[in-house]
Design an enzyme around this catalytic site. Structure first.
Site, PDB file in Angstrom:
ATOM      1  N   ASP A 230       0.833  -1.207   0.000  1.00 54.12           N
ATOM      2  CA  ASP A 230       0.000   0.000   0.000  1.00 54.12           C
ATOM      3  C   ASP A 230       0.868   1.258   0.000  1.00 54.12           C
ATOM      4  O   ASP A 230       0.610   2.210  -0.745  1.00 54.12           O
ATOM      5  CB  ASP A 230      -0.936  -0.006   1.214  1.00 54.12           C
ATOM      6  CG  ASP A 230      -1.824   1.223   1.260  1.00 54.12           C
ATOM      7  OD1 ASP A 230      -2.697   1.353   0.390  1.00 54.12           O
ATOM      8  OD2 ASP A 230      -1.647   2.061   2.173  1.00 54.12           O
ATOM      9  N   LYS A 234       1.546   4.276  -3.154  1.00 57.85           N
ATOM     10  CA  LYS A 234       1.490   5.729  -2.971  1.00 57.85           C
ATOM     11  C   LYS A 234       2.781   6.388  -3.442  1.00 57.85           C
ATOM     12  O   LYS A 234       2.757   7.464  -4.048  1.00 57.85           O
ATOM     13  CB  LYS A 234       1.203   6.049  -1.501  1.00 57.85           C
ATOM     14  CG  LYS A 234      -0.161   5.557  -1.046  1.00 57.85           C
ATOM     15  CD  LYS A 234      -0.347   5.674   0.457  1.00 57.85           C
ATOM     16  CE  LYS A 234      -1.670   5.070   0.897  1.00 57.85           C
ATOM     17  NZ  LYS A 234      -1.853   5.099   2.362  1.00 57.85           N
TER      18      LYS A 234
END
Length: 372
Positions: A230, A234
């Site tokens: 995750d 980003k």
């Protein structure tokens, strides 16, 4: 009000973030009465306005959707439905679907604006990233009636990270380095496991993960947070925005906090039952930092000049801005030509349905203001 002035909104995903978004949209409709909610679709069913002059109710949508017998729309059906409406249409994608993300260029080319927190659209292949950029509205090519693209909540929930970076680039600044804590879950875990002030020693790693899971700070399967992917997604988004052509999350070092011995454990429950077997490893990481007068945190970095990205554990001085985080806060520091020694810092809650939806709603307001 004539249909020419209406802004037609289709919402995909009516769960966690989607439910908060629709609640915020209800409030927003009082300020922008030209909003017409025409579609809500979730994984199993959908609700469509019977006629474009009769929008769905923002007060009873949940009851109406639960009572609907219409199946969920496919991406193709959603595109066709919106394509038959007049101009000024917005797709609000609150899902994490790769299939929907892959379809953004098709929506944009039909003049349908897209607002989303879906990270997969901007962190998967470079081909998709490029296609989305080329299919979005470009002020220097107004003859192309493409839709607008906003995705603030793809990084940092409702924090103004994407918009801040966009402004830095647009005003001619040169970004040299980006660093920070990009996961509310991992921020919460390390702030409790290895407190910076030393006033209280954190519990064992497995206990802290268990407490975070019970408090709702992790995904149903904590491995989805602990694998670092995750955070890596980003970083890919931010790196691409500043011109680093990173191919994907597999093209740079991403440290996983999942013990290798547990990578193939079938269920989340089985993983949690065995995680305590490996507490000594994390204890040593914390203790080594303590012996050096530092704290350990899970950090993401983009070195723009070196075109290098990295995600993993780092030992930081207690005076470092990252070391002083609290709760589940995120922090992102932009080191630029203008902000050399004292970076531009964005800090705040970086997780949660309500704040993520806030970022989506704020993006929708930008679309409304530009197309009205």
């Amino acid at each position: 009000m004539s249909s020419v002035n209406q802004i037609y909104i289709a919402v995909l995903g009516a769960g966690g973030v989607g439910r908060h978004f629709l609640s915020q949209l209800s409030v927003l409709s009082h300020k922008f009465p030209n909003i017409s909610l025409v579609l809500i679709s979730r994984s199993t069913k959908s609700l469509r306005a019977s006629h474009r002059t009769t929008p769905l109710s923002l007060e009873t949508w949940e009851k109406d959707l639960n009572e609907s017998t219409s199946p969920a729309l496919t991406v193709t059906q959603t595109l066709k439905f919106l394509g038959e409406l007049p101009d000024k249409r917005v797709l609000v994608d609150n899902t994490s679907s790769q299939d929907v993300a892959d379809s953004y260029p098709a929506f944009l080319k039909q003049g349908i604006s897209v607002v989303t927190p879906n990270k997969k659209a901007f962190s998967s292949t470079m081909d998709l990233w490029t296609s989305i950029q080329e299919s979005s509205y470009r002020p220097y090519a107004p003859y192309l009636s493409y839709g607008l693209m906003y995705h603030e909540s793809s990084v940092g929930a409702g924090l103004p990270i994407i918009s801040t970076l966009t402004d830095l680039i647009a005003t001619g600044d040169t970004v040299r380095r980006i660093e920070g804590v990009f996961s509310g879950t991992l921020s919460y875990l390390f702030n409790n496991f290895a407190p910076a002030d030393g006033s209280a020693k954190g519990g064992t790693w497995s206990d802290e993960v268990r407490k975070a899971k019970e408090a709702g700070f992790t995904e149903p399967d904590p491995r989805d947070d602990l694998n670092g992917v995750d955070v890596a997604r980003k970083l890919v988004i931010l790196a691409r925005m500043v011109g680093v052509p990173v191919e994907g999350t597999g093209s740079f070092p991403v440290q996983s906090l999942i013990p290798a011995e547990l990578e193939r454990v079938g269920s989340a429950e089985a993983f949690m039952e065995r995680l305590g077997e490996f507490d000594k490893r994390m204890d040593e990481v914390r203790n080594e930092a303590v012996r050096e007068g530092k704290v350990v945190r899970f950090v993401g970095r983009v070195d723009v000049e070196a075109k290098a990205l990295k995600v993993g554990l780092e030992k930081l001085d207690k005076a470092h801005p990252i070391a002083g985080l609290e709760g589940s806060d995120n922090i992102v520091s932009f080191y630029t030509e203008r902000y050399v020694d004292n970076p531009l810092v964005v800090r705040g809650a970086g997780a949660g349905g309500a704040v993520t939806a806030m970022g989506v709603t704020a993006d929708l307001i930008k679309v409304i203001q530009r197309v009205s």
